[in-house]
Motif scaffolding. Structure first.
Motif, short mmCIF file in Angstrom:
data_model
loop_
_atom_site.label_atom_id
_atom_site.label_comp_id
_atom_site.label_asym_id
_atom_site.label_seq_id
_atom_site.Cartn_x
_atom_site.Cartn_y
_atom_site.Cartn_z
N SER A 177 0.78 -1.23 0.07
CA SER A 177 -0.13 -0.03 0.01
C SER A 177 0.80 1.34 0.11
CB SER A 177 -0.93 0.07 1.22
OG SER A 177 -1.69 -0.86 1.24
N SER A 178 2.07 1.04 0.49
CA SER A 178 2.91 2.52 0.32
C SER A 178 4.55 1.87 0.22
CB SER A 178 2.98 3.11 1.69
OG SER A 178 3.90 4.04 2.17
N ASP A 179 5.15 2.77 -0.06
CA ASP A 179 6.69 2.68 -0.26
C ASP A 179 7.34 3.05 0.82
OD1 ASP A 179 6.77 5.46 -0.68
OD2 ASP A 179 7.37 5.32 -2.92
N PHE A 180 6.82 3.78 1.77
CA PHE A 180 7.54 4.31 3.10
C PHE A 180 8.88 5.00 2.80
CE2 PHE A 180 4.83 0.80 4.29
CZ PHE A 180 4.19 1.10 5.66
N LEU A 181 8.68 5.67 1.75
CA LEU A 181 9.91 6.56 1.30
C LEU A 181 9.79 8.03 1.37
CD1 LEU A 181 11.38 4.23 -1.45
CD2 LEU A 181 12.31 4.69 0.53
N ASN A 182 8.85 8.55 2.22
CA ASN A 182 8.61 9.99 2.23
C ASN A 182 9.87 10.56 3.00
OD1 ASN A 182 5.62 10.08 1.47
ND2 ASN A 182 5.75 8.35 2.99
N PRO A 183 9.84 12.07 2.94
CA PRO A 183 10.87 12.95 3.46
C PRO A 183 11.13 12.69 4.72
CG PRO A 183 9.90 13.93 1.71
CD PRO A 183 8.95 12.84 1.90
N LYS A 184 12.32 12.28 5.39
CA LYS A 184 12.81 12.31 6.92
C LYS A 184 11.94 10.88 7.46
CE LYS A 184 14.28 16.52 6.73
NZ LYS A 184 15.67 16.89 6.81
N GLU A 185 11.51 10.16 6.60
CA GLU A 185 10.89 9.01 7.12
C GLU A 185 11.72 8.19 7.95
OE1 GLU A 185 7.06 6.13 6.31
OE2 GLU A 185 7.81 7.17 4.63
N LEU A 225 4.80 -2.88 9.06
CA LEU A 225 5.83 -1.76 8.83
C LEU A 225 5.03 -0.47 9.50
CD1 LEU A 225 5.42 -3.28 5.76
CD2 LEU A 225 7.44 -2.02 5.40
N ARG A 226 6.02 0.29 10.05
CA ARG A 226 5.46 1.33 10.73
C ARG A 226 6.63 2.39 10.20
NH1 ARG A 226 6.07 4.51 15.11
NH2 ARG A 226 3.98 5.49 16.15
N GLY A 227 6.05 3.56 9.72
CA GLY A 227 6.93 5.00 9.50
C GLY A 227 6.40 6.22 10.18
N ASP A 228 7.55 6.90 10.83
CA ASP A 228 7.34 8.05 11.63
C ASP A 228 8.09 9.26 11.18
OD1 ASP A 228 9.19 7.55 12.87
OD2 ASP A 228 8.30 7.26 14.78
N ASN A 229 7.98 10.33 11.76
CA ASN A 229 8.87 11.49 11.56
C ASN A 229 8.83 11.94 10.11
OD1 ASN A 229 10.69 13.30 12.83
ND2 ASN A 229 12.22 12.39 11.43
N ILE A 230 7.44 11.76 9.40
CA ILE A 230 7.48 12.12 7.96
C ILE A 230 7.02 13.65 7.88
CG2 ILE A 230 6.08 11.69 5.96
CD1 ILE A 230 5.50 8.85 7.14
N GLU A 231 7.71 14.51 6.77
CA GLU A 231 7.65 15.72 6.62
C GLU A 231 6.83 15.58 5.18
OE1 GLU A 231 10.76 18.03 6.89
OE2 GLU A 231 11.17 17.87 9.05
N LEU A 232 5.65 16.19 5.28
CA LEU A 232 4.93 16.55 3.84
C LEU A 232 4.29 17.93 4.08
CD1 LEU A 232 3.36 13.04 3.52
CD2 LEU A 232 5.18 13.97 2.07
#
Length: 433
Positions: A327-335, A361-368
């Protein structure tokens, strides 16, 4: 009316011209001698694929749900005799719509009309590849499918994605595999023709309209010892971005099992005129696996720094530790991404062919900045079960079911939406000769 054919007239003329130019080299003299024909093979793969994205947010489209049948015919010749051998591979691909409608199209199983939103009834293409072998080196020209850290031809839909270009692989040096290539067009997994390459831009990361004239890559894998492999690659996508990759794979017997270490580093910056915008990313990841008696336990962490997301070619996969997430690539800025996987192969329990996977999978600290600001989060839970029939009339038929539950706190308009996703496919490969 809505059918999409394999090649437009320009592509057909270009393909015919290429075939005429290659024919003398491939078939003159000894082309039909021992090797070219006797070492040839052909196989037909059928894939029945159902995909369902059940969106759980307030977006205009509540679902993307389609069902299709694919056929992949691969014919591979051997090589003509001599120190330098010539050969020819041909792949024929056909996708057929079984179920779709404009209000739920867009799974990338089928091409979709931009004006009507209606999926094609069928789509097809013919993909020839000329090849030359000298020693343990093979050069392929035409339709190629590299599967390397920075250039990954996606196998994740009904029909495989590929490129047009030249791809050289050499294993003449002991323990070293060298790869190099030049690609000028991409054929997407839901397309019938070659197109200019662009950079993947979910969540408005880069300029998605910026096109590249070509991509080039080179690098290699070196087996330093039985359990240790080193990898290094350079990739440039002209006027979009360039990327360095360094990797280490290590296996070590520990007790009754095997402990594996997988380290990956991608360093990306803009290239040339930077038509897609600024690129500044460092993607570092570590993954550790312990395998014992059919069980595989994996823990991984991926950290991104720099001002932008990690770039990759639109329509392909990115070989980071979140590769093949649904569902996602988990490649957002700062992730920052944590991953845990549990695999079990039931062959260890006397049931060969049956495998399962549970992945989180869990991603945090994302900047959008335009989609919610900083400190954003996303998470995905995947469940998978697959079985390949081992005997009887249907021996070799593979059945796989995958399901994911994905949620994020991004603002409306994000490319990755809250969803429950299901993929079901049945694959069978028949050797023709």
């Amino acid at each position: 009316m809505h059918n999409l054919r394999a090649l437009d007239s320009h592509s057909l003329r270009r393909g015919s011209l290429t075939s005429l130019l290659l024919a003398p080299a491939l078939f003159a003299g000894h082309a039909l001698a021992d090797g070219f024909v006797e070492d040839s093979s052909a196989k037909l793969t059928t894939r029945n694929y159902y995909m369902d994205r059940d969106y759980k947010d307030d977006g205009a489209k509540s679902a993307a749900r389609e069902w299709a049948q694919g056929f992949i015919l691969k014919m591979e010749s051997g090589y003509t005799p001599g120190n330098v051998g010539f050969g020819l591979d041909v792949t024929g691909l056909l996708g057929v719509k079984l179920d779709s409608s404009p209000d739920r199209s867009g799974t990338e199983l089928l091409p979709v009309s931009a004006s009507s939103g209606r999926a094609a009834d069928e789509y097809s293409r013919l993909a020839p590849t000329a090849k030359i072998r000298a020693g343990k080196s093979v050069l392929k020209v035409g339709d190629v499918s590299p599967f390397l850290p920075s250039i990954v031809a996606s196998p994740a839909r009904l029909l495989p994605q590929s490129f047009r270009g030249a791809y050289l692989q050499s294993m003449d040096i002991e323990n070293l595999t060298l790869n190099a290539g030049y690609l000028d067009r991409i054929n997407r997994r839901d397309s019938t023709n070659y197109q200019a390459m662009t950079v993947a831009s979910p969540n408005r990361r880069f300029n998605p309209a910026a096109e590249s004239s070509h991509a080039a890559f080179f690098g290699g894998d070196y087996q330093l010892s039985k359990g240790l492999k080193l990898r290094a690659y350079h990739t440039s996508v002209a006027d979009l971005y360039r990327q360095e990759y360094f990797g280490l794979l290590h296996e070590l017997p520990v007790g009754p099992g095997v402990f594996s270490t997988d380290l990956r580093a991608f360093i990306s910056n803009e290239d040339g005129s930077a038509k897609a915008g600024k690129v500044d990313n460092r993607n570092l990841a570590a993954q550790f696996t312990y395998a014992i008696d059919g069980h595989r336990f994996t823990l991984g962490y991926m950290h991104q720094s720099g001002d932008t997301a990690k770039p990759y070619i639109s329509g392909t996969e990115s070989m980071v530790i979140s590769e093949m997430a649904m569902s996602s690539d988990f490649l957002n800025p700062k992730e920052r991404t944590w991953q845990a996987i549990y695999d079990y192969d039931f062959a260890a329990a006397g049931l060969p062919g049956l495998k399962t996977r549970l992945r989180y999978l869990r991603g945090d600290n994302i900047e959008l900045p335009t989609l919610g600001g900083a400190g954003l989060k996303e998470r995905e839970l995947q469940m998978e079960i697959g079985y390949v029939i081992q005997s009887g009339t249907f021996k070799g038929v593979g059945l796989k079911a995958r399901h994911s539950i994905y949620r994020n706190d991004f603002a409306a308009g994000a490319a990755f939406r809250d969803e429950n996703q299901t993929r079901l496919h049945i694959d069978y490969t028949l050797a023709l000769w």
